[in-house]
Design a protein around this motif. Structure first.
Motif, PDB file in Angstrom:
ATOM      1  N   HIS B 177       7.194 -51.244 -39.429  1.00  0.00           N
ATOM      2  CA  HIS B 177       6.130 -52.146 -39.001  1.00  0.00           C
ATOM      3  C   HIS B 177       5.835 -51.851 -37.535  1.00  0.00           C
ATOM      4  O   HIS B 177       6.738 -51.919 -36.699  1.00  0.00           O
ATOM      5  N   THR B 178       4.607 -51.538 -37.213  1.00  0.00           N
ATOM      6  CA  THR B 178       4.224 -51.296 -35.821  1.00  0.00           C
ATOM      7  C   THR B 178       3.299 -52.422 -35.379  1.00  0.00           C
ATOM      8  O   THR B 178       2.274 -52.680 -36.016  1.00  0.00           O
ATOM      9  N   ILE B 179       3.700 -53.085 -34.304  1.00  0.00           N
ATOM     10  CA  ILE B 179       2.999 -54.292 -33.895  1.00  0.00           C
ATOM     11  C   ILE B 179       2.234 -54.041 -32.608  1.00  0.00           C
ATOM     12  O   ILE B 179       2.807 -53.591 -31.612  1.00  0.00           O
ATOM     13  N   ASP B 180       0.929 -54.306 -32.648  1.00  0.00           N
ATOM     14  CA  ASP B 180       0.127 -54.225 -31.438  1.00  0.00           C
ATOM     15  C   ASP B 180      -0.929 -55.336 -31.483  1.00  0.00           C
ATOM     16  O   ASP B 180      -0.757 -56.326 -32.201  1.00  0.00           O
ATOM     17  N   ALA B 181      -1.955 -55.208 -30.699  1.00  0.00           N
ATOM     18  CA  ALA B 181      -3.005 -56.225 -30.649  1.00  0.00           C
ATOM     19  C   ALA B 181      -4.335 -55.510 -30.587  1.00  0.00           C
ATOM     20  O   ALA B 181      -4.426 -54.385 -30.098  1.00  0.00           O
ATOM     21  N   ARG B 204       0.830 -52.941 -38.471  1.00  0.00           N
ATOM     22  CA  ARG B 204       0.602 -51.825 -39.385  1.00  0.00           C
ATOM     23  C   ARG B 204       1.920 -51.492 -40.061  1.00  0.00           C
ATOM     24  O   ARG B 204       2.985 -51.624 -39.458  1.00  0.00           O
TER      25      ARG B 204
END
Lengths: 252, 252
Positions: B177-181, B204
């Protein structure tokens, strides 16, 4: 940037551990073999191993080759609390520009996080943090007063606040990081050199001592095109063998 | 540093939970016993318990001693992959409205994540996900064709895609899981009922089988005022006893 040989040795071994080429429980090659492989002195290899031991990736090694820990799961505690420790770990050059360090009354969010009354004196630090010279994060940290006062003896433009506090005996043991997103206000946008309203990835942090006393409340705002968080998880494997959860902060 | 008594009570109980002295499923001592043990008023004990309940460490307590949640060590794999499983686990009602399910050629991001050529047929699903009837997330999932075709026998408005795939024998084993904004574009904003440009918290996801084959690429966009991610970490404790890393997705 010239990277010292011991750092290259530790980086290579770290990479093998994360890639799984050196799985949990595996023995590292002997010091003699590492010396030969990296064309390094025994002192250099020992420095590299000390780094990995400090990071909690390996254990043992007195007389025997060290072993990969089964907690070799993601970045160590320091890397998710200290921007400096994180940047150095991933081979980037951390930087900081202090906008202010102030003793003032705690605001509502910090007071709640720190378990103190609103208006109780605290020490606030606001810094712009950079990677290889490029601003990527706004760091706001609020320390309880007995800890924060240690920062007035310290040049926050010079290096890591957390390393300084550790040297002063401040025991940062655990942290809760809450990750959300928000729009940059005008002030944040100016400091980071981005457009007002641009999305920021925020990590709020509550850092405790081993006794569970809150020491720091942080509100770090990252450019999401520069820094992301990664979570790896899996269904549980054979107990004790498969790390089924890893968390890392990554630079793009 | 003076720590309020309720914070000391909650810290002590939290520590017992994390240490395993109060394992998942165990009842906490009664309020009366906690009052006696900590020399605290009933109000103080209740404040401490409310903190632990808010943190998701304990449940229950109306008239009976609260119980340590079995999620006290973070959420299981399913909860970070399936919105339905997550919502049910935290006691909320999940909902879904399918905007489209389509067989088409893979776009660049999905193709890279799935290890296939751009334009290779895949199955795309776009759903608006809700908690208790309120839209909180836009779910975009791209499945490799042999898996995605199973969804054409399924009503994606009815329930969990992942539960359906599991019943069909699809083995989802691990995920990154790739976390951004990012800022909501006009389409996202309309579907979620928010202003264009509002910040979204994005996860994502690349989901693999046990054999390491990519099955799904996801791009989930959350309202950050409704859902956040929490990471708890600590310095390593006694090996095997202290969970030093937990990840949870939380509804505000």
């Amino acid at each position: 940037m010239v990277i010292p040989l011991h750092a290259r040795v530790s980086a290579e071994l770290r990479e093998r551990i994360h890639r799984g080429a050196l799985p949990p429980g595996a023995s590292l090659p002997s010091e003699a073999r590492l010396c030969a492989e990296f064309d390094a002195s025994r002192g250099t290899v020992r420095t590299a191993l000390a780094t990995l031991r400090h990071e909690g990736l390996i254990i043992g090694g007195q007389g025997r080759p060290p072993v990969v820990r089964d907690t070799a799961s993601g970045q160590p505690f320091e890397s998710l609390v200290s921007f400096t420790a994180w940047a150095e770990r991933i081979g980037r050059t951390p930087g900081q520009r202090t906008v202010e360090i102030a003793r003032r009354g705690a605001g509502a969010a910090a007071a709640t996080a720190l378990g103190i009354g609103e208006g109780t004196p605290v020490v606030d630090v606001l810094r712009v943090r950079s990677l290889d010279g490029e601003p990527v994060m706004l760091e706001r940290a609020t320390f309880v007063e007995p800890v924060g006062r240690l920062l007035f003896d310290f040049d926050p433009d010079a290096s890591s606040i957390y390393a300084h506090l550790a040297r002063q005996g401040v025991d940062l043991h655990s942290a809760r990081h809450t990750i959300d997103a928000l729009a940059a206000d005008r002030h944040d946008a100016t400091l980071l050199g981005i457009a007002p309203g641009a999305p920021l990835l925020r990590e709020r942090r509550r850092t405790l001592t081993a006794a569970g006393e809150p020491v720091e409340y942080g509100d770090d705002r990252y450019r999401p095109d520069k820094v992301t968080f990664t979570i790896d998880n899996a269904r549980p494997g054979v107990p004790g063998t498969t790390p089924d959860l890893r968390v890392r902060k990554q630079a793009e």
